[in-house]
Scaffold this motif. Structure first.
Motif, short mmCIF file in Angstrom:
data_model
loop_
_atom_site.label_atom_id
_atom_site.label_comp_id
_atom_site.label_asym_id
_atom_site.label_seq_id
_atom_site.Cartn_x
_atom_site.Cartn_y
_atom_site.Cartn_z
N ILE A 16 37.49 -32.59 -36.14
CA ILE A 16 38.84 -33.02 -35.78
C ILE A 16 39.79 -31.86 -36.05
CG2 ILE A 16 39.44 -34.08 -38.03
CD1 ILE A 16 40.40 -36.44 -35.83
N THR A 17 40.71 -31.66 -35.13
CA THR A 17 41.68 -30.55 -35.25
C THR A 17 43.01 -31.08 -35.76
OG1 THR A 17 40.65 -29.46 -33.36
CG2 THR A 17 42.88 -28.75 -33.91
N MET A 18 43.66 -30.28 -36.63
CA MET A 18 44.98 -30.66 -37.13
C MET A 18 45.94 -29.49 -36.86
SD MET A 18 45.77 -32.03 -40.94
CE MET A 18 44.65 -33.39 -41.09
N SER A 75 33.69 -45.43 -42.97
CA SER A 75 32.78 -44.50 -42.28
C SER A 75 33.54 -43.84 -41.14
CB SER A 75 31.56 -45.24 -41.75
OG SER A 75 31.94 -46.03 -40.66
N GLU A 76 33.08 -42.67 -40.75
CA GLU A 76 33.69 -41.94 -39.64
C GLU A 76 32.58 -41.38 -38.78
OE1 GLU A 76 35.83 -40.77 -37.62
OE2 GLU A 76 37.70 -41.60 -38.35
N VAL A 77 32.89 -41.11 -37.53
CA VAL A 77 31.90 -40.53 -36.64
C VAL A 77 31.62 -39.08 -37.10
CG1 VAL A 77 33.80 -40.01 -35.05
CG2 VAL A 77 31.49 -39.91 -34.21
N THR A 101 43.75 -39.91 -24.59
CA THR A 101 42.61 -39.04 -24.35
C THR A 101 42.69 -37.89 -25.37
OG1 THR A 101 43.94 -37.93 -22.66
CG2 THR A 101 42.33 -39.56 -21.90
N PRO A 102 41.55 -37.25 -25.68
CA PRO A 102 41.57 -36.28 -26.78
C PRO A 102 41.96 -34.87 -26.37
CG PRO A 102 39.31 -36.77 -26.15
CD PRO A 102 40.17 -37.57 -25.24
N PHE A 103 42.63 -34.68 -25.23
CA PHE A 103 42.82 -33.33 -24.71
C PHE A 103 44.04 -32.60 -25.27
CE2 PHE A 103 40.66 -35.87 -21.32
CZ PHE A 103 39.39 -35.47 -21.71
N GLY A 143 49.43 -52.80 -38.12
CA GLY A 143 48.13 -52.81 -37.43
C GLY A 143 47.63 -51.40 -37.16
N SER A 144 46.67 -50.96 -37.97
CA SER A 144 46.03 -49.65 -37.72
C SER A 144 44.56 -49.93 -37.42
CB SER A 144 46.19 -48.74 -38.93
OG SER A 144 45.75 -49.39 -40.11
N ASP A 145 44.32 -50.96 -36.61
CA ASP A 145 42.95 -51.42 -36.38
C ASP A 145 42.38 -50.90 -35.05
OD1 ASP A 145 44.85 -53.10 -35.26
OD2 ASP A 145 43.70 -54.94 -35.54
N GLY A 146 42.82 -49.71 -34.66
CA GLY A 146 42.13 -49.00 -33.59
C GLY A 146 42.42 -49.52 -32.19
C1 LIG Z 1 36.11 -36.91 -28.57
C2 LIG Z 1 37.34 -37.14 -29.39
C3 LIG Z 1 37.91 -36.05 -30.05
C4 LIG Z 1 39.10 -36.22 -30.78
N1 LIG Z 1 39.65 -35.13 -31.40
C5 LIG Z 1 40.81 -35.27 -32.07
C6 LIG Z 1 41.40 -34.13 -32.72
O1 LIG Z 1 40.86 -33.03 -32.68
N2 LIG Z 1 42.60 -34.30 -33.38
C7 LIG Z 1 43.21 -35.53 -33.44
O2 LIG Z 1 44.29 -35.63 -34.04
N3 LIG Z 1 42.65 -36.64 -32.85
C8 LIG Z 1 41.49 -36.53 -32.18
N4 LIG Z 1 40.91 -37.63 -31.60
C9 LIG Z 1 41.58 -38.94 -31.74
C10 LIG Z 1 41.30 -39.58 -33.10
O3 LIG Z 1 39.93 -39.62 -33.35
C11 LIG Z 1 41.85 -41.00 -33.16
O4 LIG Z 1 43.14 -41.04 -32.58
C12 LIG Z 1 41.95 -41.49 -34.60
O5 LIG Z 1 40.71 -41.39 -35.24
C13 LIG Z 1 42.45 -42.92 -34.62
O6 LIG Z 1 42.50 -43.38 -35.95
P1 LIG Z 1 42.89 -44.90 -36.25
O7 LIG Z 1 42.80 -45.03 -37.74
O8 LIG Z 1 44.16 -45.24 -35.56
O9 LIG Z 1 41.77 -45.77 -35.55
P2 LIG Z 1 40.22 -45.93 -35.91
O10 LIG Z 1 39.65 -44.65 -36.38
O11 LIG Z 1 39.59 -46.58 -34.73
O12 LIG Z 1 40.21 -46.93 -37.14
C14 LIG Z 1 40.41 -48.31 -36.99
C15 LIG Z 1 39.86 -49.02 -38.22
O13 LIG Z 1 40.17 -50.40 -38.12
C16 LIG Z 1 39.00 -51.18 -38.38
N5 LIG Z 1 39.15 -52.42 -37.61
C17 LIG Z 1 39.00 -52.57 -36.27
N6 LIG Z 1 39.26 -53.85 -35.93
C18 LIG Z 1 39.58 -54.50 -37.07
C19 LIG Z 1 39.96 -55.84 -37.36
N7 LIG Z 1 40.06 -56.78 -36.40
N8 LIG Z 1 40.21 -56.18 -38.66
C20 LIG Z 1 40.12 -55.25 -39.65
N9 LIG Z 1 39.76 -53.97 -39.43
C21 LIG Z 1 39.50 -53.61 -38.14
C22 LIG Z 1 37.85 -50.28 -37.95
O14 LIG Z 1 36.65 -50.63 -38.58
C23 LIG Z 1 38.35 -48.91 -38.36
O15 LIG Z 1 38.03 -48.60 -39.69
C24 LIG Z 1 39.71 -37.50 -30.88
C25 LIG Z 1 39.12 -38.61 -30.24
C26 LIG Z 1 37.95 -38.43 -29.51
C27 LIG Z 1 37.35 -39.62 -28.83
#
Ligand SMILES: Cc1cc2nc3c(=O)[nH]c(=O)nc-3n(C[C@H](O)[C@H](O)[C@H](O)COP(=O)(O)OP(=O)(O)OC[C@H]3O[C@@H](n4cnc5c(N)ncnc54)[C@H](O)[C@@H]3O)c2cc1C
Length: 449
Positions: A53-55, A47-49, A330-332, A165-168
């Motif tokens: 998102i800009t690329m 799922s995603e919010v 930060t998302p700026f 680790g891509s767990d956010g």
């Molecule tokens: C307001 C806002 C606007 C943004 N705009 C942009 C933009 O325009 N362009 C851009 O490039 N970026 C943008 N970003 C940043 C971008 O959203 C994030 O950097 C990106 O989504 C991060 O992806 P990720 O996969 O690293 O982390 P996440 O999306 O957080 O994914 C982490 C995943 O790991 C899972 N997880 C967490 N903990 C565990 C665990 N212990 N075990 C197993 N699974 C786990 C979660 O369920 C999730 O599915 C924005 C952010 C914000 C807040």
């Protein structure tokens, strides 16, 4: 005729199936038939919010290599060949004032459309992604060889050779990595520093995010806003507004910055529901057109925007971090995901080299850290500066109070200074990163097998 499967060279566990984990897996599957990939995701489904998102072109050059650029273009706003114009207004006054225009190339996506497309192209997805697997920690043998054990909250475990680790931002992989490093530290001070550096901090920003269904807008407004990419600047507040999903929705991100909060621990839930009316109240005194738009947001969410401090390493032994787990920002610069995609691309390119095996992969991950960390951390810094620019806290705006700002009537030179700084800070987004990938590969090829 019989086909033999290549022998497995490495077993990689990707923790977290967000977009960073998915793109990494796509590249691993594409280039490394002898690498086994498993994704462990805590949620029961992807799922995603609901937001945009800009690329930038730098990232587009990478994702195009996945081979489904045409499908990606179909779901993008601002497709190839067209130069979107980012128009900046000063919005925190009764009538908005044109500030400046910039024309960087960019594509905008609806997050869930993008995620769905990435997931669709993962081979054998049902076998590759293991849902409902929240990592609690991992145990890597001190010897540096042998299986790494992954422990999940549901009491089960799994094994692998490499953990990615891509767990956010609240990464359990990062927590374990830095806890292990702290335990092995030479003294208590070093141990405390390692524990503290991996704790996320509040950026001082709350962003009120929501989508406006274009269908719900009045006819005269509808025609106008689907062509917009607008940024409304204000003192300690700003708004980003652009169409996504082929003009079906307008993405609105409304930021409010509290200077005293920057770098502190946020007291409260990081994400909560909020009414559109409550958001409008925060922007009282802004141009009425902006307020009308805000009222149209369906089910907006308030996000306390957090970031990571600059980590001293993205890798330790056979474990590495990527995406928000490594450098939440930060998302700026609109670049958190872009930087995650760069991480995944470089990591997968490194692991595709057949001289990388379980016995030297720790050295290969150090090369990933050496190439990616300085770049990503610079973007973390630039992103904060952009935020301060857009909140009219730099470039000659330092002493302007919110009250003075709300009166409007500022000279063009003040906006030119902001425009110039933003342009110089964002130049890198239009440039290629292939040279950095090539540099990583040159180093990896020199590793002893
Ligand atoms: C307001 C806002 C606007 C943004 N705009 C942009 C933009 O325009 N362009 C851009 O490039 N970026 C943008 N970003 C940043 C971008 O959203 C994030 O950097 C990106 O989504 C991060 O992806 P990720 O996969 O690293 O982390 P996440 O999306 O957080 O994914 C982490 C995943 O790991 C899972 N997880 C967490 N903990 C565990 C665990 N212990 N075990 C197993 N699974 C786990 C979660 O369920 C999730 O599915 C924005 C952010 C914000 C807040």
């Amino acid at each position: 005729m019989s086909f033999s499967q290549p022998q497995t060279r490495l077993r990689v566990a990707v923790i977290g199936g967000g977009m960073a984990g998915l793109v990494l897996t796509l590249f691993l599957q594409k280039h490394s038939p002898d690498v086994q990939v498993d994704i462990y995701e805590s949620a029961q489904a992807l799922s995603e919010v609901g937001a945009g998102i800009t690329m930038w072109p730098r990232v587009w050059e990478i994702v195009e290599q996945l081979g489904f650029g045409e499908e990606l273009n179909e779901i993008a706003s601002g497709p190839a060949g067209k130069t979107p114009s980012f128009t900046y207004y000063k919005g925190d006054q009764p009538e908005m004032q044109l500030a400046f225009r910039r024309k960087p190339l960019a594509r905008m996506f609806h997050r869930s459309q993008l995620q769905t497309l990435f997931a669709k192209h993962i081979q054998n997805i049902d076998q590759v992604i293991h849902f409902g697997k929240r990592l609690s920690d991992y145990v890597a043998p001190a010897s540096g060889t042998g299986e790494i054990t992954l422990n999940f909250r549901d009491g089960t475990s799994a094994t692998c050779d490499v953990v990615l680790g891509s767990d956010g931002i609240r990464s359990a992989v990062r927590h374990t990595m830095y806890e292990d490093m702290a335990k092995a530290a030479s003294d208590e001070k070093a141990a405390t520093e390692l524990r503290q550096v991996s704790v996320p901090i509040w950026s001082g920003n709350i962003v009120y995010r929501g989508l406006i269904p274009v269908e719900s807008l009045a006819e005269d407004m509808k025609a106008e806003v689907v062509t917009w990419i607008r940024v409304f600047l204000g003192k300690n507040q700003h708004i980003i507004c652009y169409p996504i999903a082929q003009g079906k929705f307008i993405n609105l991100a409304n930021f409010v910055f509290t200077p005293e909060g920057e770098g502190t621990q946020y007291d409260g839930p990081w994400v909560s529901h909020v009414s559109a009316e409550a958001v409008v109240e925060k922007f009282g005194g802004w141009d009425p057109l902006i307020q009308t738009l805000m009222k149209g947001m369906s089910d907006p969410l308030a996000w306390a925007v957090h970031r990571l401090k600059e980590l001293p390493t993205f890798s330790s032994g056979r474990v590495a971090l990527l995406g928000d787990a490594a450098h939440a920002m930060t998302p700026f610069q609109a670049s958190g995901l872009g930087q995650a995609i760069e991480d995944g691309f470089v990591l997968a390119s490194i692991l595709a080299q057949t001289n990388v095996t379980a016995s030297n992969v720790a050295e290969a991950l150090k090369i990933y850290d050496k190439i990616r960390r300085p770049f990503a951390q610079n973007i973390q810094r630039l992103s904060d500066v952009n935020g301060h620019c857009q909140h009219l806290r730099r470039c000659g705006w330092e002493d302007v109070t919110a009250e003075e700002s709300s009166r409007g009537g500022f000279a063009q030179e003040r906006f030119d200074a902001v425009s110039e700084l933003l342009a110089s800070q964002m130049k890198w987004t239009q440039e290629s990163m292939m040279g950095e990938r090539d540099e990583a590969l040159r180093m990896v090829k020199a590793l002893a097998a």
